[in-house]
Write a protein that holds these residues in place. Structure first.
Motif, PDB file in Angstrom:
ATOM      1  N   ARG A  91      -5.263   2.940   5.372  1.00  0.00           N
ATOM      2  CA  ARG A  91      -4.233   2.897   4.417  1.00  0.00           C
ATOM      3  C   ARG A  91      -3.037   3.108   5.034  1.00  0.00           C
ATOM      4  N   CYS A 136      -0.754  -3.313   9.003  1.00  0.00           N
ATOM      5  CA  CYS A 136      -1.132  -4.630   9.032  1.00  0.00           C
ATOM      6  C   CYS A 136      -0.432  -5.299   8.100  1.00  0.00           C
ATOM      7  N   ILE A 186       0.910  -1.177  -0.091  1.00  0.00           N
ATOM      8  CA  ILE A 186      -0.164  -0.082  -0.211  1.00  0.00           C
ATOM      9  C   ILE A 186       0.889   1.170   0.074  1.00  0.00           C
ATOM     10  N   ILE A 240      -9.267  -2.363  13.722  1.00  0.00           N
ATOM     11  CA  ILE A 240     -10.258  -2.946  12.880  1.00  0.00           C
ATOM     12  C   ILE A 240      -9.800  -4.553  13.227  1.00  0.00           C
TER      13      ILE A 240
HETATM   14  S1  SF4 Z   1      -6.418  -2.248   8.288  1.00  0.00           S
HETATM   15 FE1  SF4 Z   1      -5.548  -0.897   9.728  1.00  0.00          FE
HETATM   16  S2  SF4 Z   1      -3.490  -1.277   9.737  1.00  0.00           S
HETATM   17 FE2  SF4 Z   1      -4.354  -2.083   7.924  1.00  0.00          FE
HETATM   18  S3  SF4 Z   1      -3.778  -0.546   6.530  1.00  0.00           S
HETATM   19 FE3  SF4 Z   1      -5.987  -0.109   7.196  1.00  0.00          FE
HETATM   20  S4  SF4 Z   1      -5.549   1.150   8.828  1.00  0.00           S
HETATM   21 FE4  SF4 Z   1      -3.663   0.356   8.438  1.00  0.00          FE
END
Ligand code: SF4
Lengths: 245, 494
Positions: free
Chosen positions: B335, B339, B169, B397
């Protein structure tokens, strides 16, 4: 204290010594262990593989079997995690709010072995002796789902003769993940390879953890390498004493 | 399931356009990546470095957990009234001289942007790194219309010149090392009119200097820019981009026309809410206390910056995701890529195996939700459910829970579509039936001890048939012991 044992289907079938060690340990500490023998499986495999509808009868059965007990223990972080975080969810998803409420009540009384010892029974020194070089793998579900923190380490540090060596990148997943090990066998194997490399780098005789499933994975890999390094469940270490059993 | 109405039918992201779908199932794509030691080394090194940096920066903040809670709560509150906030945003942008366009899906968004560019008479655009435009395949759509799109983010430029696909990302070229990047530049730059020094080395500063020369020329000539947005503030109609290189700022200020493509979930209600996210985002993504460049722009200001501003609000499966009570929290994602960097699966397979512009744990939940789970069926299973992603996510999340839910949705959708159950479904139903009663379970346990017979000679189980072969390809299986725990208990204590 009267403690009901959720032995888990895996321990019951493949690792009965872990169940026996749990009983030995708790009885040595002066507690009464009961084994509700109608128990089967917590349904984690079904839930994690997407078969939540199939898991529903297992959740119901689990709730019925364990509802009468005030304290339940399981020598498995992942099964306790499943009961705590998934049972009510499965019931609610199926529209059975009454079962969900009962499942939540049962989940509030179940503990993983180190949680029971440290938080409920208030012991860190269980009088064990295990004169071996051991490294500890904190399994994902114990670490992140249950947040057991350093409870297992505290228990291990009190074991006489035990030489505890730190595992590099300890909190990385071993790659088991239930059916993940089958569905994504190549990725799982790559994860396992790194875990084994780290275990072997410690020079330990044995790798311990609070979950038989992860130990089955790591041990299965070590056995294939014919490395000579064993896996041993926390309960077996804590049950060991200087006197021959 | 509750439904949120945005005045549109719940459409999923369409097929045949953009980058949201797996070309092949994850396990097959992963196998190729796993067999590439260079790729694995590149990704391992990069994720390891960012992971450590992030941890240091997060540990510095004493109220990190409260910040995460605040971010999570703000997102949930925003999603709960997304329709009205979007309307407010539209009013504010319009009142300040911008034009808002609503795009139901990738095709519509591409058509809108293409015709906007065509209306200016330009045949090239400069681009600020934007996931949404990769998601919809905008560059390809523009190219088909004879418009060249120049990526100005260094990593995105490397991917573009390498005719590659982004695999991360934040760092789309994470899978490339310096030597590979030098080769790409040497091969591609001359054709774009940028002279490459004969002795170009793979020292990062030299590579950056070369790309800067190439990009300067583009910034100065381009009349149209296309950007994404990290945030949009509903109360003022302000759009915001955070970045590290400064290229974004050039694109957002120099050209005459600015077209911003933004997923409808990128909204925050007020300016004050940015306070939380501008702390969470840089520490989680690049491991910095603050990102070097934060640009915000509100409508059109005569004589300053772009004189024409278009905002394209993209749905492409988002309102369908929002309608799913469990799954909607995937839209909270800012984003940051934390993670990805902590995910043991991503670390070994890289991003291409996920087939989508959104790889890693968040991709494994978001992509299937945007396309419908059947079109990305292997992704929810591309995780060992280790939970590292949930711990790292700045907006909390619960990705493992979403994965489990999506697996259930996939299994149930399959069962509805196919009258004949899969072998797995049969096995699962049989196991559930057996385990729902202890008598049946005990009988099955006894039968399983047949494994002991197989293992009698060697003390090990032989290679087993499919599907257990996948286990025994790299691991031994334990031999069932003589006596189950249950039998021991009955004998000793019963
Ligand atoms: S899910 Fe959470 S950790 Fe993963 S890119 Fe999105 S905000 Fe960042």
């Amino acid at each position: 204290m009267r403690i009901a044992l959720l032995v888990t289907c895996l321990v019951d079938t493949l690792y009965p010594d872990v169940g026996r060690a749990t009983v030995t340990l708790l009885e040595r500490l002066g507690h009464e262990v009961v084994f509700p023998d109608r128990q089967t499986c917590c349904g984690q495999m079904h839930v994690n593989s997407g078969y939540q509808r199939d898991a529903l009868p297992l959740v119901r059965h689990h709730v019925e079997v364990f509802e009468p007990y005030d304290v339940v223990v399981a020598p498995s972080g992942s099964c306790v995690g499943s009961v705590r975080h998934q049972h009510a969810m499965v019931a609610r998803r199926a529209g059975d709010d009454r079962l969900a409420a009962r499942a939540e009540a049962v989940a509030g009384r179940i503990y993983e072995l180190s949680e029971l010892l440290v938080d409920v029974l208030g012991v860190e020194d269980v009088g064990a002796a295990y004169p071996h070089r051991v490294t500890y793998h904190p399994t994902c579900h114990s670490l992140r789902l249950l947040r057991v923190g350093d409870k297992l380490l505290r228990l291990l540090r009190h074991v006489r003769g035990l030489d505890l060596v730190e595992l590099p990148e300890a909190d990385q997943c071993c790659g088991f993940g239930g059916t993940f090990a089958l569905k994504n066998a190549d990725t799982s194997t790559a994860m396992l390879a790194d875990k084994m490399r780290h275990v072997l780098s410690t020079g330990a005789e044995a790798c311990t953890a609070g979950d038989s499933s992860c130990l089955m994975h790591i041990g299965g890999g070590l056995a294939r390498l014919r490395s000579g390094t064993r896996t041993v469940h926390l309960a077996e270490i804590l049950a060991a004493t200087e006197q021959p059993a | 399931m509750t439904t949120v109405h945005l005045g549109m039918p719940l459409v999923r992201a369409p097929r045949g356009v953009g980058m949201l779908r797996e070309q092949e199932p994850f396990p097959a794509a992963a196998r190729r990546a796993l067999a590439d030691p260079q790729l694995r080394a590149n990704i391992r090194r990069a994720t390891g470095t960012i992971r450590d940096k992030r941890q240091r920066m997060v540990d510095e903040v004493p109220d990190w957990e409260q910040l995460r809670d605040a971010g999570s709560a703000l997102k949930a509150a925003t999603m709960a009234r997304l329709p009205e906030l979007l309307v407010q945003l539209e009013e504010q942008v319009t009142a300040r001289g911008g034009t808002v366009h609503w795009a139901r899906d990738a095709h519509e968004a591409n058509r809108i942007v293409t015709s906007l560019v065509q209306a200016t008479g330009a045949d090239e655009v400069v681009k600020v790194k934007s996931m949404a435009t990769v998601e919809i395949g905008l560059n390809q759509a523009l190219e088909a219309a004879g418009i060249a799109a120049w990526e100005t983010d260094l990593a995105e430029l490397i991917v573009q010149l390498g005719r590659d696909r982004p695999s991360h990302i934040l760092v789309p070229a994470i899978h490339r090392n310096r030597a590979e990047i030098r080769e790409i530049f040497r091969r591609e730059m001359p054709g774009l009119g940028t002279e490459v020094p004969a002795d170009l080395s793979d020292v990062p500063a030299e590579l950056a200097a070369l790309s800067r020369r190439h990009l300067r020329a583009k910034f100065l000539s381009a009349r149209v820019a296309v950007s994404g947005a990290n945030f949009a503030v509903a109360e003022t109609g302000t759009l915001a981009v955070v970045e590290s290189e400064g290229n974004g700022r050039m694109c957002l200020t120099l050209p005459q026309t600015l077209i911003t493509v933004m997923g409808i979930e990128k909204l925050v209600p007020t300016w004050r809410d940015l306070e939380v996210f501008l702390q969470l985002l840089p520490r989680s993504s690049t491991g910095e206390r603050m990102n070097p460049y934060t640009s915000t722009w509100t409508g059109v200001t005569p004589g300053d910056g772009p004189q024409e501003l278009h905002l394209v609000l993209l749905d492409n499966g988002r309102s369908a995701t929002l309608a799913d009570e469990v799954g909607r929290s995937a839209l909270h994602c800012i984003r940051c890529s934390a993670c990805l960097n902590v995910c043991p699966v991503y670390e070994r397979t890289g991003g291409h195996a996920y087939g989508s512009v959104y790889p890693g744990p968040i991709g494994a939940v978001l992509s299937p939700q945007l396309t419908g789970v059947q079109d990305n069926a292997s992704l929810p299973y591309a995780s060992s459910l280790c939970g590292a992603c949930f711990d790292a996510c700045p907006v909390k999340i619960d990705i493992p829970r979403l994965l489990v839910e999506l697996r259930a949705q996939h299994v149930e959708a399959r069962a509805e579509e196919h009258p004949v159950p899969s072998a797995e479904a049969v096995a699962m139903a049989a196991a559930a039936w057996t385990m729902a009663r202890s008598k049946r379970w005990v009988r099955a346990q006894r039968a399983s001890r047949i494994g002991r017979l197989l293992a009698r000679r060697s003390g090990r189980l032989p290679a087993l048939p499919f599907p257990l072969a996948r286990w025994t390809s790299s691991r031994e299986l334990p031999v069932p012991p003589e006596e189950t725990f249950r039998d021991w208990w009955a004998r000793e204590r019963g």
